[in-house]
Each structure stands twice: as structure tokens, then as C-alpha cells.
Design a protein around this motif. Sequence first.
Motif, PDB file in Angstrom:
ATOM      1  N   LEU A 204       0.826  -1.212   0.000  1.00  0.00           N
ATOM      2  CA  LEU A 204       0.000   0.000   0.000  1.00  0.00           C
ATOM      3  C   LEU A 204       0.861   1.262   0.000  1.00  0.00           C
ATOM      4  N   LYS A 205       1.975   1.231   0.694  1.00  0.00           N
ATOM      5  CA  LYS A 205       2.880   2.381   0.665  1.00  0.00           C
ATOM      6  C   LYS A 205       3.464   2.545  -0.732  1.00  0.00           C
ATOM      7  N   ALA A 206       3.784   1.438  -1.379  1.00  0.00           N
ATOM      8  CA  ALA A 206       4.294   1.503  -2.756  1.00  0.00           C
ATOM      9  C   ALA A 206       3.223   2.037  -3.708  1.00  0.00           C
ATOM     10  N   ASP A 207       1.960   1.795  -3.375  1.00  0.00           N
ATOM     11  CA  ASP A 207       0.844   2.273  -4.197  1.00  0.00           C
ATOM     12  C   ASP A 207       0.460   3.719  -3.897  1.00  0.00           C
ATOM     13  N   GLY A 208       1.135   4.334  -2.913  1.00  0.00           N
ATOM     14  CA  GLY A 208       0.886   5.747  -2.656  1.00  0.00           C
ATOM     15  C   GLY A 208       0.379   6.111  -1.278  1.00  0.00           C
ATOM     16  N   ALA A 209       0.137   5.132  -0.415  1.00  0.00           N
ATOM     17  CA  ALA A 209      -0.295   5.464   0.949  1.00  0.00           C
ATOM     18  C   ALA A 209       0.848   6.153   1.691  1.00  0.00           C
ATOM     19  N   SER A 210       0.512   7.167   2.469  1.00  0.00           N
ATOM     20  CA  SER A 210       1.526   7.896   3.237  1.00  0.00           C
ATOM     21  C   SER A 210       1.970   7.124   4.461  1.00  0.00           C
ATOM     22  N   ALA A 211       1.052   6.328   5.025  1.00  0.00           N
ATOM     23  CA  ALA A 211       1.364   5.547   6.224  1.00  0.00           C
ATOM     24  C   ALA A 211       0.362   4.406   6.340  1.00  0.00           C
ATOM     25  N   PHE A 212       0.735   3.420   7.141  1.00  0.00           N
ATOM     26  CA  PHE A 212      -0.126   2.275   7.417  1.00  0.00           C
ATOM     27  C   PHE A 212      -0.162   2.105   8.926  1.00  0.00           C
ATOM     28  N   LEU A 213      -1.348   2.314   9.522  1.00  0.00           N
ATOM     29  CA  LEU A 213      -1.498   2.228  10.971  1.00  0.00           C
ATOM     30  C   LEU A 213      -2.469   1.105  11.316  1.00  0.00           C
ATOM     31  N   THR A 214      -2.137   0.357  12.350  1.00  0.00           N
ATOM     32  CA  THR A 214      -3.029  -0.689  12.842  1.00  0.00           C
ATOM     33  C   THR A 214      -3.918  -0.109  13.931  1.00  0.00           C
ATOM     34  N   LYS A 215      -5.231  -0.342  13.798  1.00  0.00           N
ATOM     35  CA  LYS A 215      -6.190   0.196  14.769  1.00  0.00           C
ATOM     36  C   LYS A 215      -5.896  -0.359  16.165  1.00  0.00           C
TER      37      LYS A 215
END
Length: 126
Positions: free
Chosen positions: A99-110
Motif C-alpha cells: 500500500l505504501k508503494a501504491d501511494g499510501a503515506s502511512a499504514f497504521l493498525t487500529k
Amino acid sequence: MGHIKIFHIDDDNDDIDFFVEAIGYLSEQISCVSFTNASTALQKLTGGELIPDVIFLDLNMPVINGQEFLGMLKATAALKDIPVIILSTSSDSLTARKLKADGASAFLTKPASIKELSNLLRPYLI
């Protein structure tokens, strides 16, 4: 920092309430528009009705999932620069990297508590 406009896209109403309460602890300068489906959010964005400073996006949703939404957003010239932060129950590192490679700025776990969520969001909003 001035007033921040955010979109929060999550199909779970309890998670939306949790998120809104968590940002309420951070600042009165944050306004949040929540959507329970990504297609409505995408219509608002592409129609130019509402343009947020940042989007918090769940992954596992019906109709248009978070990954599909991210792809459509990043493929739209007028919207591609809006930061998208994935906020998901998933903690899979392979998914996060993709997802970061696809353009997401960050990935957070709830997290499990409002205080933890507020602390997790703080660096992105304050």
C-alpha cells in the motif's frame, strides 16, 4: 498548524465513533467528515465538493475496498497529492509495504483504546 479537514472512510459505525472521539482529544481545529463507503467519498472528491487535507482509510470494505479506493485516488491528477493514511485492523507487513508503494503515506493498525488511537493519530494531525 491551522484548521485541518479530514476524511475518514470506514464501513463500521463503531469504528467511526471511536475515531471521531479520538480526534476530539487532539484539537478543536480538526474537522472530520466520515463516510461508511468509499464510493460516496470518491464522488465527493471527484465532484470537488469537499477536498480534505488528509484521508484516513480502512481497508476491508464492501463495494470499493481501501486498496481499490487508493488506486483510484492516486490515478486522478487533481486528487493524487492528498495524503492517505491506512487505518486497519490488519498488521500484515507485506500489505503495508504494498500500500505504501501504491501511494499510501502511512499504514497504521487500529489500537484497542481511544487514548491509544489518539496518540497514534497525533503525529499526523498536530
